[in-house]
Design a protein around this motif. Structure first.
Motif, PDB file in Angstrom:
ATOM      1  N   GLU A   1     -41.266 -47.376  46.934  1.00 59.81           N
ATOM      2  CA  GLU A   1     -42.114 -46.888  45.852  1.00 59.81           C
ATOM      3  C   GLU A   1     -42.089 -47.838  44.654  1.00 59.81           C
ATOM      4  OE1 GLU A   1     -42.001 -42.690  43.488  1.00 59.81           O
ATOM      5  OE2 GLU A   1     -40.126 -43.815  43.619  1.00 59.81           O
ATOM      6  N   PRO A   2     -43.262 -48.261  44.138  1.00 60.19           N
ATOM      7  CA  PRO A   2     -43.276 -49.110  42.953  1.00 60.19           C
ATOM      8  C   PRO A   2     -42.968 -48.307  41.691  1.00 60.19           C
ATOM      9  CG  PRO A   2     -45.515 -48.575  43.602  1.00 60.19           C
ATOM     10  CD  PRO A   2     -44.615 -47.996  44.655  1.00 60.19           C
ATOM     11  N   VAL A   3     -42.169 -48.889  40.810  1.00 63.60           N
ATOM     12  CA  VAL A   3     -41.833 -48.264  39.531  1.00 63.60           C
ATOM     13  C   VAL A   3     -42.293 -49.197  38.411  1.00 63.60           C
ATOM     14  CG1 VAL A   3     -39.971 -47.460  38.029  1.00 63.60           C
ATOM     15  CG2 VAL A   3     -39.866 -47.010  40.495  1.00 63.60           C
ATOM     16  N   PHE A   4     -43.151 -48.691  37.511  1.00 63.17           N
ATOM     17  CA  PHE A   4     -43.700 -49.508  36.429  1.00 63.17           C
ATOM     18  C   PHE A   4     -42.782 -49.460  35.213  1.00 63.17           C
ATOM     19  CE2 PHE A   4     -46.192 -50.386  32.671  1.00 63.17           C
ATOM     20  CZ  PHE A   4     -47.040 -51.415  33.057  1.00 63.17           C
TER      21      PHE A   4
ATOM     22  N   PHE B   1     -39.240 -58.041  41.581  1.00 62.66           N
ATOM     23  CA  PHE B   1     -39.859 -57.972  40.256  1.00 62.66           C
ATOM     24  C   PHE B   1     -41.254 -58.595  40.359  1.00 62.66           C
ATOM     25  CE2 PHE B   1     -35.392 -57.772  39.557  1.00 62.66           C
ATOM     26  CZ  PHE B   1     -35.148 -57.181  38.324  1.00 62.66           C
ATOM     27  N   LEU B   2     -42.296 -57.802  40.119  1.00 61.88           N
ATOM     28  CA  LEU B   2     -43.663 -58.310  40.127  1.00 61.88           C
ATOM     29  C   LEU B   2     -44.256 -58.228  38.726  1.00 61.88           C
ATOM     30  CD1 LEU B   2     -45.350 -56.679  43.286  1.00 61.88           C
ATOM     31  CD2 LEU B   2     -44.486 -59.008  43.070  1.00 61.88           C
ATOM     32  N   ASP B   3     -45.021 -59.250  38.340  1.00 62.24           N
ATOM     33  CA  ASP B   3     -45.815 -59.168  37.114  1.00 62.24           C
ATOM     34  C   ASP B   3     -46.921 -58.152  37.386  1.00 62.24           C
ATOM     35  OD1 ASP B   3     -47.976 -59.611  35.253  1.00 62.24           O
ATOM     36  OD2 ASP B   3     -47.022 -61.491  34.698  1.00 62.24           O
ATOM     37  N   ALA B   4     -46.930 -57.046  36.652  1.00 62.86           N
ATOM     38  CA  ALA B   4     -47.869 -55.971  36.935  1.00 62.86           C
ATOM     39  C   ALA B   4     -49.317 -56.383  36.699  1.00 62.86           C
ATOM     40  CB  ALA B   4     -47.533 -54.741  36.087  1.00 62.86           C
ATOM     41  N   LYS B   5     -49.542 -57.364  35.829  1.00 63.16           N
ATOM     42  CA  LYS B   5     -50.913 -57.760  35.496  1.00 63.16           C
ATOM     43  C   LYS B   5     -51.558 -58.553  36.631  1.00 63.16           C
ATOM     44  CE  LYS B   5     -51.777 -58.714  31.275  1.00 63.16           C
ATOM     45  NZ  LYS B   5     -52.729 -57.586  31.013  1.00 63.16           N
ATOM     46  N   ASN B   6     -50.886 -59.627  37.070  1.00 64.93           N
ATOM     47  CA  ASN B   6     -51.493 -60.448  38.127  1.00 64.93           C
ATOM     48  C   ASN B   6     -50.880 -60.209  39.497  1.00 64.93           C
ATOM     49  OD1 ASN B   6     -49.051 -61.958  38.106  1.00 64.93           O
ATOM     50  ND2 ASN B   6     -49.846 -63.249  36.450  1.00 64.93           N
ATOM     51  N   PHE B   7     -49.874 -59.358  39.576  1.00 69.79           N
ATOM     52  CA  PHE B   7     -49.226 -58.942  40.823  1.00 69.79           C
ATOM     53  C   PHE B   7     -48.584 -60.119  41.562  1.00 69.79           C
ATOM     54  CE2 PHE B   7     -49.146 -55.407  44.086  1.00 69.79           C
ATOM     55  CZ  PHE B   7     -48.655 -54.484  43.189  1.00 69.79           C
ATOM     56  N   THR B   8     -48.048 -61.060  40.817  1.00 75.42           N
ATOM     57  CA  THR B   8     -47.316 -62.175  41.410  1.00 75.42           C
ATOM     58  C   THR B   8     -45.823 -61.963  41.217  1.00 75.42           C
ATOM     59  OG1 THR B   8     -47.516 -63.432  39.339  1.00 75.42           O
ATOM     60  CG2 THR B   8     -49.180 -63.819  41.044  1.00 75.42           C
ATOM     61  N   GLU B   9     -45.045 -62.539  42.126  1.00 74.94           N
ATOM     62  CA  GLU B   9     -43.598 -62.348  42.088  1.00 74.94           C
ATOM     63  C   GLU B   9     -42.970 -63.134  40.947  1.00 74.94           C
ATOM     64  OE1 GLU B   9     -39.729 -63.256  44.958  1.00 74.94           O
ATOM     65  OE2 GLU B   9     -41.663 -62.694  45.888  1.00 74.94           O
ATOM     66  N   LEU B  10     -42.155 -62.446  40.159  1.00 78.55           N
ATOM     67  CA  LEU B  10     -41.376 -63.080  39.100  1.00 78.55           C
ATOM     68  C   LEU B  10     -40.022 -63.518  39.627  1.00 78.55           C
ATOM     69  CD1 LEU B  10     -42.128 -60.620  36.150  1.00 78.55           C
ATOM     70  CD2 LEU B  10     -43.048 -62.923  36.455  1.00 78.55           C
ATOM     71  N   CYS B  11     -39.372 -62.621  40.378  1.00 73.39           N
ATOM     72  CA  CYS B  11     -38.055 -62.954  40.937  1.00 73.39           C
ATOM     73  C   CYS B  11     -37.653 -61.875  41.917  1.00 73.39           C
ATOM     74  CB  CYS B  11     -37.005 -63.092  39.832  1.00 73.39           C
ATOM     75  SG  CYS B  11     -36.666 -61.548  38.958  1.00 73.39           S
ATOM     76  N   ARG B  12     -36.553 -62.114  42.587  1.00 71.92           N
ATOM     77  CA  ARG B  12     -35.941 -61.112  43.463  1.00 71.92           C
ATOM     78  C   ARG B  12     -34.428 -61.201  43.313  1.00 71.92           C
ATOM     79  NH1 ARG B  12     -37.955 -62.757  49.395  1.00 71.92           N
ATOM     80  NH2 ARG B  12     -39.945 -62.678  48.290  1.00 71.92           N
ATOM     81  N   ALA B  13     -33.788 -60.036  43.373  1.00 78.00           N
ATOM     82  CA  ALA B  13     -32.332 -59.946  43.269  1.00 78.00           C
ATOM     83  C   ALA B  13     -31.790 -59.497  44.620  1.00 78.00           C
ATOM     84  CB  ALA B  13     -31.929 -58.976  42.165  1.00 78.00           C
ATOM     85  N   GLU B  14     -31.193 -60.416  45.367  1.00 78.14           N
ATOM     86  CA  GLU B  14     -30.743 -60.139  46.725  1.00 78.14           C
ATOM     87  C   GLU B  14     -29.413 -59.402  46.727  1.00 78.14           C
ATOM     88  OE1 GLU B  14     -30.706 -63.876  48.724  1.00 78.14           O
ATOM     89  OE2 GLU B  14     -32.899 -64.026  48.784  1.00 78.14           O
ATOM     90  N   VAL B  15     -29.340 -58.333  47.528  1.00 78.11           N
ATOM     91  CA  VAL B  15     -28.147 -57.487  47.622  1.00 78.11           C
ATOM     92  C   VAL B  15     -27.402 -57.845  48.912  1.00 78.11           C
ATOM     93  CG1 VAL B  15     -27.300 -55.110  47.717  1.00 78.11           C
ATOM     94  CG2 VAL B  15     -29.371 -55.649  46.409  1.00 78.11           C
TER      95      VAL B  15
END
Length: 505
Positions: free
Chosen positions: A441-444, A475-489
């Motif tokens: 689920e996306p969370v804004f 983490f996605l930029d909500a405006k252009n929907f491009t990836e900002l980063c990811r935090a790997e677990v």
């Protein structure tokens, strides 16, 4: 005329969620029809009781400070007993703490009565949605026989959602029992029973909130007169000493159209002044639920799809409790619902005056209002992403108001396969998708002091059934929907359900 505008979405994979046989086929077979083998996403995992660091790829926006709390099933067996359905798994709470460009992860099992009872007996002793607990073999034959005639006890296995009532946090499933939890270390505090405050037998795990903190929810009640859908109001507490649900009240009760076979519902809609509830042809057999211990059948078996019934919109004034006329329609997208209809209102013509939507509302000769929907995006484009679920908006600023953008998960599988942003004005959509990964689920999270509706970040926990791929917080930029980063677990996380973001103050 006074109008309200609302949007609803189809529930993806419904035939799988309500059919054990089809679900088991999907979960136990190898790749079939282009669908990836996803069973590893539904297996028991270990708790991570102390926060561990994640590996960041990209840059976490420095302004994001807070915690993403999520919950879902995380334990699927006790001893030799196994749960029959994904929804039955014991609740596992997850926490992603975001601060100063870093992300920490931890998880903890909810210490519900159901979890502790199953754990102490090393077998399943509490019935769940798709699993009926067998009688205690240590009891005498007579005791076991008598126990089958007892009413089934509701579970407190709150594996659906995190909720906030005033200053307190809870996790819940769809019974009348919630568990209060500490959002800092994910510790279980106490069980809370809705029935101690108001006359309901169950409540949803998806309340809505007014800007002043007043919460609204819905719950069923069963009695001699049949089934009622109740609108619940939980006011802001005036004193620190008052309990969280102090002052909770049922502001209106809507009788089910089929009183002994009410509709199943998972959530509802809310505007500034109204509650919008959709009574669908997904029916619950109350008698089957009451006699489930005698028949040995799970609650799952009480569900059925009854296409002879229309879908009915119920609109209630959330301040006065007044219920408006019923408006039937089946395939939901966006509808305009007229509220002030008089004997002078013309019949047989579209009475929707809103120029920005093609949805129609026509009064029939019998006085009912027949509504036709407007598609919120191009259907041909949507065929590529499948069905849509987990819709989200910029809730803190646009809940109860007119919004332009919504976000969700596309479902080409039993679970989410992509993230989607939809512009309801242009009907355009943006998609994030990566092979072998399944987003939640996306969370804004809005940017501080933002003036634009889509100025912010989308957070989504992304999992994979492949052992050589890493779970991560996206983490996605909500405006252009491009990836900002990811935090790997660095640990396995099962596919979850819902969650909330807690900003750090």
């Amino acid at each position: 005329m006074d109008y309200i505008l609302s949007a609803f979405y189809n529930i993806p994979g419904l035939k799988y969620f309500f059919s054990q046989e089809k679900r088991q086929q999907s979960m136990s077979s190898t790749e079939e029809g282009g669908k990836e083998y996803i069973a590893p996403l539904f297996q028991t995992v270990e708790e991570v009781l102390q926060p561990i660091p994640t590996r960041i790829t990209g840059t976490v926006p420095e302004w994001i400070k807070g915690s993403l709390l999520r919950i879902g099933p995380g334990k699927f067996e006790f001893g030799n007993d196994k749960f029959n359905h994904w929804f039955d798994g014991m609740a596992l709470m997850h926490k992603f703490t975001i601060e100063n460009g870093t992300v920490m992860y931890m998880s903890r099992f909810l210490q519900s009565d159901a979890y502790r009872s199953n754990e102490s007996h090393n077998r399943i002793v509490v019935s769940e949605f798709g699993t009926v607990a067998l009688p205690d073999p240590c009891k005498s034959l007579f005791q076991r026989f008598v126990s089958t005639f007892e009413l089934p006890k509701p579970t407190d296995n709150g594996n659906i959602n995190f909720m906030k009532y005033e200053k307190d946090y809870y996790v819940s499933t769809e019974t009348n029992l919630m568990c209060k939890v500490d959002p800092v270390m994910l510790e279980t505090k106490e069980q809370v029973n809705w029935s101690d405050y108001i006359a309901v037998n169950a409540a949803t795990a998806h309340p809505h909130y007014d800007p002043n903190g007043t919460a609204y929810n819905m719950g069923n009640s069963f009695g001699k007169q049949g089934t009622f859908y109740n609108i619940i109001k939980v006011p802001v507490q005036e004193s620190e000493d008052e309990g969280t649900l102090h002052g909770a009240q049922v502001i209106c009760s809507i009788p089910a159209k089929d009183k002994w076979n009410p509709s199943y519902y998972h959530s509802f809609g809310m505007t500034e002044n109204f509650i919008v509830f959709m009574e669908q042809p997904i029916k619950l057999n109350v008698l089957k639920i009451i006699t489930s211990k005698i028949t040995g059948k799970p609650i799952l078996d009480s569900f059925r799809w009854d296409p002879i019934f229309d879908t009915v919109f119920h609109v209630a004034n959330k301040h006065t409790g007044e219920v408006y006329k019923l408006v039937p329609k089946s395939i939901p997208r966006r509808f305009v619902l007229p509220l002030d209809i008089t004997s002078e209102t013309p019949q047989g013509i579209n009475i929707n005056p809103l120029t920005y939507t093609s949805a129609t509302a026509v009064i029939r000769a019998d006085g009912t209002v027949w509504c036709t929907h407007e598609n919120l995006c191009d259907e041909e484009s949507f065929e590529e992403i499948g069905c849509l679920d987990f819709p989200a908006i910029n809730y803190s600023k646009y809940n109860t108001k007119k919004y332009r953008y919504f976000y969700g998960c596309g479902f080409q599988h039993l679970i989410g396969t992509c993230l989607v942003k939809v512009d309801v004005v242009t009907k355009g959509l943006k998609v994030w998708q990566e092979d072998g990964f399944y987003p939640s689920e996306p969370v804004f999270v809005p940017s501080p002091d933002s003036n634009e509706e889509d100025d912010g970040v989308i957070l989504s926990a992304v999992v994979s059934p492949n052992q050589d791929k890493t779970t991560f917080l996206l983490f996605l930029d909500a405006k252009n929907f491009t990836e900002l980063c990811r935090a790997e677990v660095p640990v396995l996380i099962p596919y979850g359900i819902h969650g909330i973001f807690l900003p750090q103050k």
